[in-house]
Design an enzyme around this catalytic site. Sequence first.
Site, short mmCIF file in Angstrom:
data_model
loop_
_atom_site.label_atom_id
_atom_site.label_comp_id
_atom_site.label_asym_id
_atom_site.label_seq_id
_atom_site.Cartn_x
_atom_site.Cartn_y
_atom_site.Cartn_z
N GLY A 149 -15.74 2.30 3.98
CA GLY A 149 -14.47 3.00 3.83
C GLY A 149 -13.74 2.70 2.54
O GLY A 149 -12.55 3.01 2.40
N GLN A 150 -14.44 2.11 1.56
CA GLN A 150 -13.77 1.79 0.29
C GLN A 150 -13.56 3.05 -0.53
O GLN A 150 -14.49 3.85 -0.70
CB GLN A 150 -14.62 0.78 -0.51
CG GLN A 150 -13.91 0.28 -1.76
CD GLN A 150 -14.70 -0.81 -2.49
OE1 GLN A 150 -15.83 -1.13 -2.13
NE2 GLN A 150 -14.08 -1.38 -3.52
N ASN A 202 -12.74 -3.56 2.77
CA ASN A 202 -13.65 -2.43 2.89
C ASN A 202 -14.62 -2.46 1.70
O ASN A 202 -14.20 -2.65 0.56
CB ASN A 202 -12.86 -1.11 2.87
CG ASN A 202 -11.97 -0.96 4.09
OD1 ASN A 202 -12.27 -1.48 5.16
ND2 ASN A 202 -10.85 -0.27 3.93
N ASP A 254 0.85 -1.19 0.00
CA ASP A 254 0.00 0.00 0.00
C ASP A 254 0.88 1.24 0.00
O ASP A 254 1.88 1.30 0.73
CB ASP A 254 -0.92 -0.01 1.23
CG ASP A 254 -2.08 0.97 1.10
OD1 ASP A 254 -3.24 0.52 1.05
OD2 ASP A 254 -1.83 2.19 1.06
N HIS A 274 -6.88 -5.90 2.21
CA HIS A 274 -5.74 -5.34 2.93
C HIS A 274 -5.17 -6.44 3.84
O HIS A 274 -5.93 -7.05 4.60
CB HIS A 274 -6.17 -4.19 3.85
CG HIS A 274 -6.75 -3.00 3.15
ND1 HIS A 274 -6.03 -1.82 2.99
CD2 HIS A 274 -7.96 -2.77 2.59
CE1 HIS A 274 -6.80 -0.94 2.37
NE2 HIS A 274 -7.97 -1.48 2.12
N HIS A 295 -10.16 -5.38 -3.25
CA HIS A 295 -8.81 -5.59 -2.72
C HIS A 295 -8.91 -5.99 -1.26
O HIS A 295 -9.74 -5.47 -0.52
CB HIS A 295 -7.94 -4.34 -2.88
CG HIS A 295 -8.57 -3.09 -2.37
ND1 HIS A 295 -9.52 -2.39 -3.08
CD2 HIS A 295 -8.42 -2.41 -1.21
CE1 HIS A 295 -9.91 -1.34 -2.39
NE2 HIS A 295 -9.26 -1.33 -1.24
#
Length: 113
Positions: A92-93, A86, A31, A101, A99
Site C-alpha cells: 500500500g505504499q 507500508n 498526514d 505512520h 515513512h
Amino acid sequence: MADPCLFCRIASGEIPAKIVAEDTTCVAFRDVNPQAPVHVLVIPRAHVPSLNEVASPALLADVMQMAREVAKQEGIAAGGYRVVLNTNGDGGQTVFHLHAHVLGGRRMNWPPG
Ligand code: 5GP
Ligand code: ZN
C-alpha cells in the site's frame, strides 16, 4: 540530479507541512489525509525509497525513536497506538520515501485490511 521527492521537499521546508517534531535525522508531520484522530508521518531526512533499501539499522532506530516520542507527545502512548511501514505495491505504499505512520486516538482494527 533528479528533482527531490515530495517528502524530501517537506524535510527541507520547501513544501509546508504541520511539523510536530524534528531533529538532525528525522522529521515528523501530520498526514494530509488523516485516518485516525492522531496520524503523523515520521521520515528520515535522508532519502531512502522503502524499507527494502534501508542500509543502516540506525536509521530505523531513529525513525522508531521519533515515532515513540510523537506518541508520547500526542498523548496516545499509554492508551496505545500503531506504527505502520507500508512497503511497495502490495503493502500500500504510495510515496516512495520511507515513512512510518503513527496512528492513534481510536481503537485500531485487526487485521488491518
Ligand atoms: P503511504 O500510502 O505511502 O504509506 O503513505 C503516504 C501518506 O502520505 C498518505 O497517508 C498520504 O495521505 C500522505 N501524504 C501524501 N502527500 C502528502 C503531503 O503533501 N503532505 C502530507 N502531510 N501528507 C501527504
Ligand atoms: Zn525523498
